[in-house]
Motif scaffolding. Structure first.
Motif, PDB file in Angstrom:
ATOM      1  N   ARG A  86       0.815  -1.224   0.000  1.00  0.00           N
ATOM      2  CA  ARG A  86       0.000   0.000   0.000  1.00  0.00           C
ATOM      3  C   ARG A  86       0.844   1.267   0.000  1.00  0.00           C
ATOM      4  O   ARG A  86       0.452   2.278  -0.560  1.00  0.00           O
ATOM      5  N   GLY A  87       2.021   1.211   0.596  1.00  0.00           N
ATOM      6  CA  GLY A  87       2.876   2.382   0.626  1.00  0.00           C
ATOM      7  C   GLY A  87       3.433   2.767  -0.731  1.00  0.00           C
ATOM      8  O   GLY A  87       3.902   3.892  -0.920  1.00  0.00           O
ATOM      9  N   LYS A  88       3.378   1.833  -1.681  1.00  0.00           N
ATOM     10  CA  LYS A  88       3.916   2.108  -3.015  1.00  0.00           C
ATOM     11  C   LYS A  88       2.828   2.332  -4.056  1.00  0.00           C
ATOM     12  O   LYS A  88       3.125   2.619  -5.208  1.00  0.00           O
ATOM     13  N   ARG A  89       1.585   2.211  -3.642  1.00  0.00           N
ATOM     14  CA  ARG A  89       0.507   2.285  -4.625  1.00  0.00           C
ATOM     15  C   ARG A  89       0.362   3.668  -5.259  1.00  0.00           C
ATOM     16  O   ARG A  89       0.049   3.777  -6.436  1.00  0.00           O
ATOM     17  N   ALA A  90       0.586   4.714  -4.461  1.00  0.00           N
ATOM     18  CA  ALA A  90       0.405   6.066  -4.986  1.00  0.00           C
ATOM     19  C   ALA A  90       1.304   6.307  -6.192  1.00  0.00           C
ATOM     20  O   ALA A  90       0.872   6.882  -7.192  1.00  0.00           O
ATOM     21  N   LYS A  91       2.541   5.847  -6.100  1.00  0.00           N
ATOM     22  CA  LYS A  91       3.460   6.029  -7.226  1.00  0.00           C
ATOM     23  C   LYS A  91       3.007   5.223  -8.441  1.00  0.00           C
ATOM     24  O   LYS A  91       3.019   5.728  -9.568  1.00  0.00           O
ATOM     25  N   HIS A  92       2.608   3.968  -8.215  1.00  0.00           N
ATOM     26  CA  HIS A  92       2.163   3.139  -9.335  1.00  0.00           C
ATOM     27  C   HIS A  92       0.917   3.730  -9.992  1.00  0.00           C
ATOM     28  O   HIS A  92       0.799   3.749 -11.221  1.00  0.00           O
ATOM     29  N   LEU A  93      -0.006   4.215  -9.173  1.00  0.00           N
ATOM     30  CA  LEU A  93      -1.219   4.835  -9.715  1.00  0.00           C
ATOM     31  C   LEU A  93      -0.869   6.095 -10.490  1.00  0.00           C
ATOM     32  O   LEU A  93      -1.395   6.332 -11.584  1.00  0.00           O
ATOM     33  N   ARG A  94       0.024   6.907  -9.947  1.00  0.00           N
ATOM     34  CA  ARG A  94       0.425   8.144 -10.630  1.00  0.00           C
ATOM     35  C   ARG A  94       1.063   7.843 -11.979  1.00  0.00           C
ATOM     36  O   ARG A  94       0.768   8.496 -12.983  1.00  0.00           O
ATOM     37  N   ASP A  95       1.925   6.835 -12.019  1.00  0.00           N
ATOM     38  CA  ASP A  95       2.553   6.462 -13.290  1.00  0.00           C
ATOM     39  C   ASP A  95       1.500   6.048 -14.323  1.00  0.00           C
ATOM     40  O   ASP A  95       1.587   6.410 -15.504  1.00  0.00           O
ATOM     41  N   ALA A  96       0.502   5.296 -13.867  1.00  0.00           N
ATOM     42  CA  ALA A  96      -0.523   4.807 -14.788  1.00  0.00           C
ATOM     43  C   ALA A  96      -1.381   5.942 -15.330  1.00  0.00           C
ATOM     44  O   ALA A  96      -1.591   6.043 -16.542  1.00  0.00           O
ATOM     45  N   VAL A  97      -1.876   6.797 -14.453  1.00  0.00           N
ATOM     46  CA  VAL A  97      -2.804   7.835 -14.930  1.00  0.00           C
ATOM     47  C   VAL A  97      -2.090   8.867 -15.786  1.00  0.00           C
ATOM     48  O   VAL A  97      -2.688   9.441 -16.708  1.00  0.00           O
ATOM     49  N   GLN A  98      -0.815   9.102 -15.506  1.00  0.00           N
ATOM     50  CA  GLN A  98      -0.068  10.038 -16.352  1.00  0.00           C
ATOM     51  C   GLN A  98       0.051   9.504 -17.769  1.00  0.00           C
ATOM     52  O   GLN A  98      -0.116  10.249 -18.744  1.00  0.00           O
ATOM     53  N   ARG A  99       0.336   8.223 -17.903  1.00  0.00           N
ATOM     54  CA  ARG A  99       0.477   7.636 -19.240  1.00  0.00           C
ATOM     55  C   ARG A  99      -0.875   7.535 -19.947  1.00  0.00           C
ATOM     56  O   ARG A  99      -0.956   7.691 -21.166  1.00  0.00           O
ATOM     57  N   LEU A 100      -1.924   7.269 -19.176  1.00  0.00           N
ATOM     58  CA  LEU A 100      -3.254   7.133 -19.782  1.00  0.00           C
ATOM     59  C   LEU A 100      -3.915   8.494 -20.023  1.00  0.00           C
ATOM     60  O   LEU A 100      -4.862   8.578 -20.813  1.00  0.00           O
ATOM     61  N   GLY A 101      -3.442   9.518 -19.344  1.00  0.00           N
ATOM     62  CA  GLY A 101      -4.011  10.850 -19.514  1.00  0.00           C
ATOM     63  C   GLY A 101      -5.377  11.005 -18.869  1.00  0.00           C
ATOM     64  O   GLY A 101      -6.266  11.638 -19.443  1.00  0.00           O
ATOM     65  N   ILE A 102      -5.526  10.435 -17.672  1.00  0.00           N
ATOM     66  CA  ILE A 102      -6.816  10.480 -16.977  1.00  0.00           C
ATOM     67  C   ILE A 102      -6.607  10.917 -15.532  1.00  0.00           C
ATOM     68  O   ILE A 102      -5.498  10.826 -14.997  1.00  0.00           O
ATOM     69  N   PRO A 103      -7.680  11.365 -14.854  1.00  0.00           N
ATOM     70  CA  PRO A 103      -7.560  11.730 -13.436  1.00  0.00           C
ATOM     71  C   PRO A 103      -7.280  10.510 -12.569  1.00  0.00           C
ATOM     72  O   PRO A 103      -7.653   9.388 -12.917  1.00  0.00           O
ATOM     73  N   SER A 104      -6.656  10.733 -11.427  1.00  0.00           N
ATOM     74  CA  SER A 104      -6.276   9.626 -10.552  1.00  0.00           C
ATOM     75  C   SER A 104      -7.484   8.895  -9.974  1.00  0.00           C
ATOM     76  O   SER A 104      -7.381   7.741  -9.567  1.00  0.00           O
ATOM     77  N   ARG A 105      -8.640   9.549  -9.939  1.00  0.00           N
ATOM     78  CA  ARG A 105      -9.840   8.903  -9.390  1.00  0.00           C
ATOM     79  C   ARG A 105     -10.514   7.978 -10.402  1.00  0.00           C
ATOM     80  O   ARG A 105     -11.423   7.233 -10.044  1.00  0.00           O
ATOM     81  N   GLU A 106     -10.100   8.010 -11.654  1.00  0.00           N
ATOM     82  CA  GLU A 106     -10.830   7.283 -12.690  1.00  0.00           C
ATOM     83  C   GLU A 106     -10.579   5.777 -12.698  1.00  0.00           C
ATOM     84  O   GLU A 106     -11.516   4.996 -12.835  1.00  0.00           O
ATOM     85  N   PRO A 107      -9.344   5.288 -12.550  1.00  0.00           N
ATOM     86  CA  PRO A 107      -9.161   3.836 -12.608  1.00  0.00           C
ATOM     87  C   PRO A 107      -9.725   3.137 -11.369  1.00  0.00           C
ATOM     88  O   PRO A 107      -9.844   3.736 -10.293  1.00  0.00           O
ATOM     89  N   VAL A 108     -10.053   1.881 -11.534  1.00  0.00           N
ATOM     90  CA  VAL A 108     -10.424   1.019 -10.415  1.00  0.00           C
ATOM     91  C   VAL A 108      -9.217   0.156 -10.071  1.00  0.00           C
ATOM     92  O   VAL A 108      -8.649  -0.502 -10.954  1.00  0.00           O
ATOM     93  N   ILE A 109      -8.819   0.168  -8.808  1.00  0.00           N
ATOM     94  CA  ILE A 109      -7.738  -0.698  -8.343  1.00  0.00           C
ATOM     95  C   ILE A 109      -8.376  -1.996  -7.862  1.00  0.00           C
ATOM     96  O   ILE A 109      -9.304  -1.983  -7.053  1.00  0.00           O
ATOM     97  N   PHE A 110      -7.866  -3.125  -8.368  1.00  0.00           N
ATOM     98  CA  PHE A 110      -8.584  -4.388  -8.204  1.00  0.00           C
ATOM     99  C   PHE A 110      -7.632  -5.528  -7.862  1.00  0.00           C
ATOM    100  O   PHE A 110      -6.474  -5.532  -8.281  1.00  0.00           O
ATOM    101  N   SER A 111      -8.144  -6.494  -7.109  1.00  0.00           N
ATOM    102  CA  SER A 111      -7.416  -7.743  -6.867  1.00  0.00           C
ATOM    103  C   SER A 111      -8.403  -8.896  -6.894  1.00  0.00           C
ATOM    104  O   SER A 111      -9.376  -8.906  -6.138  1.00  0.00           O
ATOM    105  N   ALA A 112      -8.151  -9.857  -7.754  1.00  0.00           N
ATOM    106  CA  ALA A 112      -8.995 -11.052  -7.796  1.00  0.00           C
ATOM    107  C   ALA A 112      -8.718 -11.956  -6.607  1.00  0.00           C
ATOM    108  O   ALA A 112      -9.530 -12.826  -6.289  1.00  0.00           O
ATOM    109  N   VAL A 113      -7.596 -11.747  -5.927  1.00  0.00           N
ATOM    110  CA  VAL A 113      -7.233 -12.568  -4.766  1.00  0.00           C
ATOM    111  C   VAL A 113      -7.968 -12.091  -3.522  1.00  0.00           C
ATOM    112  O   VAL A 113      -8.577 -12.879  -2.788  1.00  0.00           O
TER     113      VAL A 113
END
Length: 204
Positions: free
Chosen positions: A157-184
């Motif tokens: 959880r301490g590293k999620r903010a960076k991973h989320l930031r990297d993703a939304v920057q590349r996708l060009g979307i707000p940070s609230r838009e993706p759903v973070i998910f785990s099938a486990v």
């Protein structure tokens, strides 16, 4: 029944309908369809099974790239999920990869029952070139798309903010838009269903 505290969606039935490679093989009818897309090793089948509370409805494989057809599943006799072939796996023969592109494009651009695409990406890594090609293409042609960043259980959880930031920057979307998910752990299960409700004809 699929449920969590404060939210429930009765999954009364979930059944495989057919596999298809061309429009003449698609199911008849006008029920809404949600397509699921992602890289071959991103956990698409596990995500769909988790959403539906089924362990083996969608077959999972240890061999990425095995799914080579559009696979249709009818839920509650009311809407369909469509599992698209995975993309971006180099060991799939080039001839098959060349067939996938037109097959998927024909479905996405010509299927009037399609209400949106869930594009699944790995939270652990920035979106790949293949991820971005599909994401930007969906936006360009006006197909509603939802980014789901899966395998969240593998990211502290301490590293999620960076991973989320990297993703939304590349996708060009707000940070609230993706759903973070785990099938486990089923993290993101409720949020994803709530985001899908308008697409499948349920009131959210």
């Amino acid at each position: 029944m699929a449920h969590q505290a404060g939210f429930s969606l009765p999954i009364q039935s979930a059944e495989f309908v057919t596999s298809a490679v061309a429009p003449e093989g698609y199911p008849a009818g006008d029920q809404p369809e949600v397509a699921f897309a992602g890289r071959s090793n991103v956990g698409k089948s596990s995500l769909i099974n988790c959403l539906l509370g089924r362990k083996k409805l969608v077959r999972t494989s240890r061999t990425p790239g095995r799914t080579q057809t559009l696979n249709f599943f009818r839920i509650n006799d009311r809407f369909l999920f469509v599992d698209l072939p995975g993309y971006g796996y180099a060991k799939v023969p080039q001839k098959i990869r060349e067939q996938w592109g037109p097959m998927i494009e024909k479905y996405l651009t010509g299927r009037k029952q399609l209400t949106g695409v869930v594009q699944i990406m790995d939270l652990r890594h920035p979106p790949t070139t293949d991820d971005l090609l599909l994401w930007n293409w969906l936006k360009e042609i006006g197909i509603p798309a939802l980014a789901v960043l899966t395998k969240a259980d593998k990211v502290p959880r301490g590293k999620r903010a960076k991973h989320l930031r990297d993703a939304v920057q590349r996708l060009g979307i707000p940070s609230r838009e993706p759903v973070i998910f785990s099938a486990v752990t089923r993290e993101g299960w409720q949020e994803l269903w709530e985001r899908l409700m308008p697409w499948i004809g349920y009131l959210s």
